[in-house]
Scaffold this motif. Sequence first.
Motif, PDB file in Angstrom:
ATOM      1  N   LEU A  22      90.319  34.905  30.421  1.00  0.00           N
ATOM      2  CA  LEU A  22      91.409  35.804  30.025  1.00  0.00           C
ATOM      3  C   LEU A  22      91.091  37.252  30.368  1.00  0.00           C
ATOM      4  CD1 LEU A  22      92.352  34.286  26.528  1.00  0.00           C
ATOM      5  CD2 LEU A  22      93.691  34.153  28.647  1.00  0.00           C
ATOM      6  N   LYS A  23      89.832  37.651  30.188  1.00  0.00           N
ATOM      7  CA  LYS A  23      89.436  39.028  30.493  1.00  0.00           C
ATOM      8  C   LYS A  23      89.549  39.316  31.991  1.00  0.00           C
ATOM      9  CE  LYS A  23      85.665  42.313  29.749  1.00  0.00           C
ATOM     10  NZ  LYS A  23      86.529  43.318  29.115  1.00  0.00           N
ATOM     11  N   ILE A  24      89.118  38.366  32.810  1.00  0.00           N
ATOM     12  CA  ILE A  24      89.188  38.547  34.264  1.00  0.00           C
ATOM     13  C   ILE A  24      90.647  38.632  34.713  1.00  0.00           C
ATOM     14  CG2 ILE A  24      88.711  37.462  36.496  1.00  0.00           C
ATOM     15  CD1 ILE A  24      86.204  36.216  35.113  1.00  0.00           C
ATOM     16  N   ILE A  25      91.499  37.754  34.175  1.00  0.00           N
ATOM     17  CA  ILE A  25      92.917  37.772  34.522  1.00  0.00           C
ATOM     18  C   ILE A  25      93.566  39.084  34.089  1.00  0.00           C
ATOM     19  CG2 ILE A  25      95.167  36.726  33.974  1.00  0.00           C
ATOM     20  CD1 ILE A  25      93.750  34.024  33.887  1.00  0.00           C
ATOM     21  N   SER A  26      93.167  39.610  32.931  1.00  0.00           N
ATOM     22  CA  SER A  26      93.749  40.867  32.443  1.00  0.00           C
ATOM     23  C   SER A  26      93.452  42.029  33.376  1.00  0.00           C
ATOM     24  CB  SER A  26      93.229  41.180  31.037  1.00  0.00           C
ATOM     25  OG  SER A  26      91.876  41.592  31.069  1.00  0.00           O
ATOM     26  N   LYS A  27      92.337  41.934  34.101  1.00  0.00           N
ATOM     27  CA  LYS A  27      91.951  43.008  35.024  1.00  0.00           C
ATOM     28  C   LYS A  27      92.479  42.781  36.438  1.00  0.00           C
ATOM     29  CE  LYS A  27      87.761  44.565  32.703  1.00  0.00           C
ATOM     30  NZ  LYS A  27      86.329  44.877  32.851  1.00  0.00           N
ATOM     31  N   ASN A  28      92.691  41.516  36.791  1.00  0.00           N
ATOM     32  CA  ASN A  28      93.151  41.195  38.147  1.00  0.00           C
ATOM     33  C   ASN A  28      94.021  39.947  38.103  1.00  0.00           C
ATOM     34  OD1 ASN A  28      93.544  40.788  40.863  1.00  0.00           O
ATOM     35  ND2 ASN A  28      91.424  40.221  41.322  1.00  0.00           N
ATOM     36  N   SER A  29      95.312  40.142  38.100  1.00  0.00           N
ATOM     37  CA  SER A  29      96.246  39.016  37.978  1.00  0.00           C
ATOM     38  C   SER A  29      96.251  38.124  39.214  1.00  0.00           C
ATOM     39  CB  SER A  29      97.666  39.529  37.711  1.00  0.00           C
ATOM     40  OG  SER A  29      98.113  40.345  38.785  1.00  0.00           O
ATOM     41  N   ASP A  30      95.742  38.625  40.326  1.00  0.00           N
ATOM     42  CA  ASP A  30      95.759  37.861  41.579  1.00  0.00           C
ATOM     43  C   ASP A  30      94.454  37.122  41.843  1.00  0.00           C
ATOM     44  OD1 ASP A  30      98.372  38.657  42.243  1.00  0.00           O
ATOM     45  OD2 ASP A  30      97.637  40.537  43.096  1.00  0.00           O
ATOM     46  N   THR A  31      93.584  37.091  40.882  1.00  0.00           N
ATOM     47  CA  THR A  31      92.310  36.406  41.090  1.00  0.00           C
ATOM     48  C   THR A  31      92.526  34.910  41.314  1.00  0.00           C
ATOM     49  OG1 THR A  31      90.088  36.110  40.166  1.00  0.00           O
ATOM     50  CG2 THR A  31      91.919  35.922  38.630  1.00  0.00           C
ATOM     51  N   SER A  32      91.716  34.327  42.169  1.00  0.00           N
ATOM     52  CA  SER A  32      91.867  32.904  42.509  1.00  0.00           C
ATOM     53  C   SER A  32      91.075  32.028  41.544  1.00  0.00           C
ATOM     54  CB  SER A  32      91.380  32.647  43.932  1.00  0.00           C
ATOM     55  OG  SER A  32      89.984  32.845  44.022  1.00  0.00           O
ATOM     56  N   GLN A  33      91.423  30.747  41.535  1.00  0.00           N
ATOM     57  CA  GLN A  33      90.686  29.809  40.694  1.00  0.00           C
ATOM     58  C   GLN A  33      89.231  29.706  41.149  1.00  0.00           C
ATOM     59  OE1 GLN A  33      92.494  26.027  39.859  1.00  0.00           O
ATOM     60  NE2 GLN A  33      94.554  26.877  39.661  1.00  0.00           N
ATOM     61  N   GLU A  34      89.012  29.797  42.469  1.00  0.00           N
ATOM     62  CA  GLU A  34      87.653  29.747  42.997  1.00  0.00           C
ATOM     63  C   GLU A  34      86.836  30.945  42.507  1.00  0.00           C
ATOM     64  OE1 GLU A  34      90.374  29.206  44.742  1.00  0.00           O
ATOM     65  OE2 GLU A  34      90.121  27.078  45.266  1.00  0.00           O
ATOM     66  N   SER A  35      87.484  32.109  42.508  1.00  0.00           N
ATOM     67  CA  SER A  35      86.809  33.320  42.049  1.00  0.00           C
ATOM     68  C   SER A  35      86.514  33.237  40.547  1.00  0.00           C
ATOM     69  CB  SER A  35      87.664  34.553  42.336  1.00  0.00           C
ATOM     70  OG  SER A  35      87.042  35.725  41.861  1.00  0.00           O
ATOM     71  N   LEU A  36      87.467  32.737  39.793  1.00  0.00           N
ATOM     72  CA  LEU A  36      87.262  32.560  38.355  1.00  0.00           C
ATOM     73  C   LEU A  36      86.093  31.615  38.088  1.00  0.00           C
ATOM     74  CD1 LEU A  36      90.955  32.239  37.099  1.00  0.00           C
ATOM     75  CD2 LEU A  36      89.327  34.004  36.419  1.00  0.00           C
ATOM     76  N   ALA A  37      86.078  30.515  38.833  1.00  0.00           N
ATOM     77  CA  ALA A  37      85.020  29.521  38.651  1.00  0.00           C
ATOM     78  C   ALA A  37      83.648  30.131  38.909  1.00  0.00           C
ATOM     79  CB  ALA A  37      85.260  28.334  39.581  1.00  0.00           C
ATOM     80  N   LYS A  38      83.540  30.931  39.964  1.00  0.00           N
ATOM     81  CA  LYS A  38      82.255  31.543  40.325  1.00  0.00           C
ATOM     82  C   LYS A  38      81.801  32.526  39.257  1.00  0.00           C
ATOM     83  CE  LYS A  38      79.959  33.999  44.108  1.00  0.00           C
ATOM     84  NZ  LYS A  38      80.124  34.598  45.459  1.00  0.00           N
ATOM     85  N   LYS A  39      82.739  33.358  38.760  1.00  0.00           N
ATOM     86  CA  LYS A  39      82.380  34.380  37.782  1.00  0.00           C
ATOM     87  C   LYS A  39      82.054  33.792  36.417  1.00  0.00           C
ATOM     88  CE  LYS A  39      85.038  38.080  39.985  1.00  0.00           C
ATOM     89  NZ  LYS A  39      86.222  38.978  39.878  1.00  0.00           N
ATOM     90  N   VAL A  40      82.730  32.708  36.055  1.00  0.00           N
ATOM     91  CA  VAL A  40      82.516  32.106  34.740  1.00  0.00           C
ATOM     92  C   VAL A  40      81.389  31.082  34.771  1.00  0.00           C
ATOM     93  CG1 VAL A  40      83.645  30.827  32.862  1.00  0.00           C
ATOM     94  CG2 VAL A  40      84.936  32.523  34.150  1.00  0.00           C
ATOM     95  N   GLY A  41      81.066  30.570  35.979  1.00  0.00           N
ATOM     96  CA  GLY A  41      79.978  29.617  36.111  1.00  0.00           C
ATOM     97  C   GLY A  41      80.380  28.187  35.838  1.00  0.00           C
TER      98      GLY A  41
END
Length: 218
Positions: A22-41
């Motif tokens: 949720l925090k990542i999405i709040s900062k960047n609404s265009d973030t990809s699922q791949e990017s989310l997966a990498k950042k969250v682990g």
Amino acid sequence: MFDTEEYMFFNPSPNYREMMILKIISKNSDTSQESLAKKVGIVPSMVNRYLKDFEDKDLIIKSGENRRRMSYQLTKNGQKRLQFLMVSYINEVSKLYTDTRDSFEELIKALKKHNLKNIFLYGAGVVGTIVLKVLNIEDINVLGFIDDSISKQGDKIHGIDILNPKEVDQFDYDAIIIASFRHSEEIKENALKEKLKNLFIFKIDENGNVSLNEEEII
């Protein structure tokens, strides 16, 4: 937020992952699922499950033609949920810090009792690094680390120099604290060979409480 990869005893909980996404999405609404997966682990398929759950709970609104062009927006419920998770996280981290400090309470009392304000930590390892952080908060001046390993000498830990034992006599210090549990006896012997004085040794009990052996070694 701390990087959980640095902490071997802390595995991310579902709440922590939820907060991170949720925090990542709040900062960047265009973030990809791949990017989310990498950042969250986590794997992308798990991210997809979280996002689907967020949609069902009205925490996010999803838009876009396909997965590669998808964007996400937090709803008001999503913003409230993120705020709740952040406050809960900060509360638990602050409690963790308090509990950690309590473990070193006897050590801090001993240092203040003997008015030991300028010290060296003998042992530039994990224990020494932990103690450095605690002592910095308590406004006790760590002049430097001492270590017998040639590979460590001349390096720094958090900006603090790692010295050869022979370099210590040029400093005006109150005490040398042996910052090791497993190798304390070996370090003590080396320190005495170098004629270092005002040596104190850490002790740790079965409850994880750290104290100082107040029997000074002359």
